[in-house]
Write a protein that holds these residues in place. Structure first.
Motif, PDB file in Angstrom:
ATOM      1  N   PHE A 269      46.081  41.345 -33.409  1.00  0.00           N
ATOM      2  CA  PHE A 269      44.775  41.487 -34.052  1.00  0.00           C
ATOM      3  C   PHE A 269      44.259  40.138 -34.505  1.00  0.00           C
ATOM      4  CE2 PHE A 269      48.085  41.892 -37.184  1.00  0.00           C
ATOM      5  CZ  PHE A 269      47.632  41.164 -38.271  1.00  0.00           C
ATOM      6  N   GLU A 270      42.940  40.046 -34.598  1.00  0.00           N
ATOM      7  CA  GLU A 270      42.305  38.860 -35.167  1.00  0.00           C
ATOM      8  C   GLU A 270      42.263  39.034 -36.678  1.00  0.00           C
ATOM      9  OE1 GLU A 270      38.697  37.475 -33.499  1.00  0.00           O
ATOM     10  OE2 GLU A 270      39.383  37.769 -31.438  1.00  0.00           O
ATOM     11  N   VAL A 271      42.275  37.927 -37.387  1.00  0.00           N
ATOM     12  CA  VAL A 271      42.327  37.970 -38.844  1.00  0.00           C
ATOM     13  C   VAL A 271      41.158  38.775 -39.414  1.00  0.00           C
ATOM     14  CG1 VAL A 271      42.278  36.561 -40.939  1.00  0.00           C
ATOM     15  CG2 VAL A 271      43.624  35.815 -38.983  1.00  0.00           C
ATOM     16  N   GLY A 272      39.957  38.604 -38.878  1.00  0.00           N
ATOM     17  CA  GLY A 272      38.780  39.331 -39.365  1.00  0.00           C
ATOM     18  C   GLY A 272      38.894  40.829 -39.131  1.00  0.00           C
TER      19      GLY A 272
ATOM     20  N   THR B 252      45.227  30.368 -33.957  1.00  0.00           N
ATOM     21  CA  THR B 252      44.776  30.187 -35.331  1.00  0.00           C
ATOM     22  C   THR B 252      44.263  31.480 -35.958  1.00  0.00           C
ATOM     23  OG1 THR B 252      44.148  27.933 -34.806  1.00  0.00           O
ATOM     24  CG2 THR B 252      43.236  28.867 -36.802  1.00  0.00           C
ATOM     25  N   ARG B 253      43.477  32.263 -35.232  1.00  0.00           N
ATOM     26  CA  ARG B 253      42.868  33.458 -35.803  1.00  0.00           C
ATOM     27  C   ARG B 253      43.527  34.752 -35.342  1.00  0.00           C
ATOM     28  NH1 ARG B 253      37.885  32.749 -38.317  1.00  0.00           N
ATOM     29  NH2 ARG B 253      37.178  30.615 -38.235  1.00  0.00           N
ATOM     30  N   VAL B 254      44.613  34.658 -34.619  1.00  0.00           N
ATOM     31  CA  VAL B 254      45.276  35.851 -34.083  1.00  0.00           C
ATOM     32  C   VAL B 254      46.657  35.988 -34.697  1.00  0.00           C
ATOM     33  CG1 VAL B 254      46.141  36.959 -31.986  1.00  0.00           C
ATOM     34  CG2 VAL B 254      44.010  35.673 -31.914  1.00  0.00           C
ATOM     35  N   ARG B 255      47.022  37.212 -35.032  1.00  0.00           N
ATOM     36  CA  ARG B 255      48.365  37.508 -35.541  1.00  0.00           C
ATOM     37  C   ARG B 255      48.980  38.580 -34.652  1.00  0.00           C
ATOM     38  NH1 ARG B 255      46.685  33.815 -38.125  1.00  0.00           N
ATOM     39  NH2 ARG B 255      46.953  33.388 -40.310  1.00  0.00           N
TER      40      ARG B 255
ATOM     41  N   TYR C  20      45.090  40.086 -48.790  1.00  0.00           N
ATOM     42  CA  TYR C  20      45.256  40.231 -47.341  1.00  0.00           C
ATOM     43  C   TYR C  20      45.612  38.889 -46.695  1.00  0.00           C
ATOM     44  CZ  TYR C  20      43.991  40.372 -42.438  1.00  0.00           C
ATOM     45  OH  TYR C  20      44.018  40.224 -41.072  1.00  0.00           O
ATOM     46  N   VAL C  21      44.875  37.853 -47.047  1.00  0.00           N
ATOM     47  CA  VAL C  21      45.143  36.531 -46.472  1.00  0.00           C
ATOM     48  C   VAL C  21      46.565  36.089 -46.821  1.00  0.00           C
ATOM     49  CG1 VAL C  21      44.492  34.081 -46.563  1.00  0.00           C
ATOM     50  CG2 VAL C  21      42.729  35.841 -46.388  1.00  0.00           C
ATOM     51  N   ARG C  22      46.964  36.306 -48.054  1.00  0.00           N
ATOM     52  CA  ARG C  22      48.329  35.980 -48.466  1.00  0.00           C
ATOM     53  C   ARG C  22      49.341  36.808 -47.672  1.00  0.00           C
ATOM     54  NH1 ARG C  22      48.462  37.689 -53.740  1.00  0.00           N
ATOM     55  NH2 ARG C  22      46.786  36.243 -54.097  1.00  0.00           N
ATOM     56  N   PHE C  23      49.047  38.076 -47.487  1.00  0.00           N
ATOM     57  CA  PHE C  23      49.926  38.998 -46.763  1.00  0.00           C
ATOM     58  C   PHE C  23      50.164  38.540 -45.323  1.00  0.00           C
ATOM     59  CE2 PHE C  23      49.942  43.095 -44.234  1.00  0.00           C
ATOM     60  CZ  PHE C  23      51.259  43.416 -44.489  1.00  0.00           C
ATOM     61  N   VAL C  24      49.107  38.199 -44.592  1.00  0.00           N
ATOM     62  CA  VAL C  24      49.286  37.826 -43.186  1.00  0.00           C
ATOM     63  C   VAL C  24      49.783  36.397 -43.007  1.00  0.00           C
ATOM     64  CG1 VAL C  24      47.660  39.527 -42.287  1.00  0.00           C
ATOM     65  CG2 VAL C  24      46.859  37.215 -42.780  1.00  0.00           C
ATOM     66  N   SER C  25      49.672  35.560 -44.032  1.00  0.00           N
ATOM     67  CA  SER C  25      50.120  34.179 -43.863  1.00  0.00           C
ATOM     68  C   SER C  25      51.474  33.904 -44.510  1.00  0.00           C
ATOM     69  CB  SER C  25      49.077  33.203 -44.405  1.00  0.00           C
ATOM     70  OG  SER C  25      48.866  33.404 -45.774  1.00  0.00           O
ATOM     71  N   GLU C  26      51.825  34.622 -45.559  1.00  0.00           N
ATOM     72  CA  GLU C  26      53.059  34.325 -46.293  1.00  0.00           C
ATOM     73  C   GLU C  26      54.188  35.314 -46.049  1.00  0.00           C
ATOM     74  OE1 GLU C  26      52.136  33.911 -50.408  1.00  0.00           O
ATOM     75  OE2 GLU C  26      50.786  32.228 -50.066  1.00  0.00           O
ATOM     76  N   THR C  27      53.935  36.424 -45.399  1.00  0.00           N
ATOM     77  CA  THR C  27      54.970  37.426 -45.183  1.00  0.00           C
ATOM     78  C   THR C  27      55.818  36.985 -44.005  1.00  0.00           C
ATOM     79  OG1 THR C  27      53.426  39.088 -45.980  1.00  0.00           O
ATOM     80  CG2 THR C  27      55.419  39.891 -44.939  1.00  0.00           C
TER      81      THR C  27
END
Length: 66
Positions: A25-28, A60-63, A44-51
């Motif tokens: 998924f894309e971050v947005g 950059t924008r895809v997880r 949410y931003v913390r969740f997808v970047s720090e978990t």
């Protein structure tokens, strides 16, 4: 769900958001899903970047779920 994943997801909202997110998924796109499950932008931003060990970042924008 893996035990390591259980340790990383800290509360019911994170579990709910994780389960609702597609495998890639894309971050947005993920933010829209997170808001539908009661998670605001900052957590949410913390969740997808720090978990650690939960999401990979191929772009950059895809997880991606691991």
């Amino acid at each position: 769900m893996k035990k390591d994943l259980e340790k990383e997801l800290r509360n019911e909202i994170e579990h709910s958001v994780y389960n609702a997110l597609p495998n890639r998924f894309e971050v947005g796109e993920g933010l829209k899903i997170a808001k539908e499950h009661g998670m605001n932008q900052r957590p949410y931003v913390r969740f997808v970047s720090e978990t650690r060990g939960v999401f990979r970042t191929p772009h950059t924008r895809v997880r991606e779920k691991q």
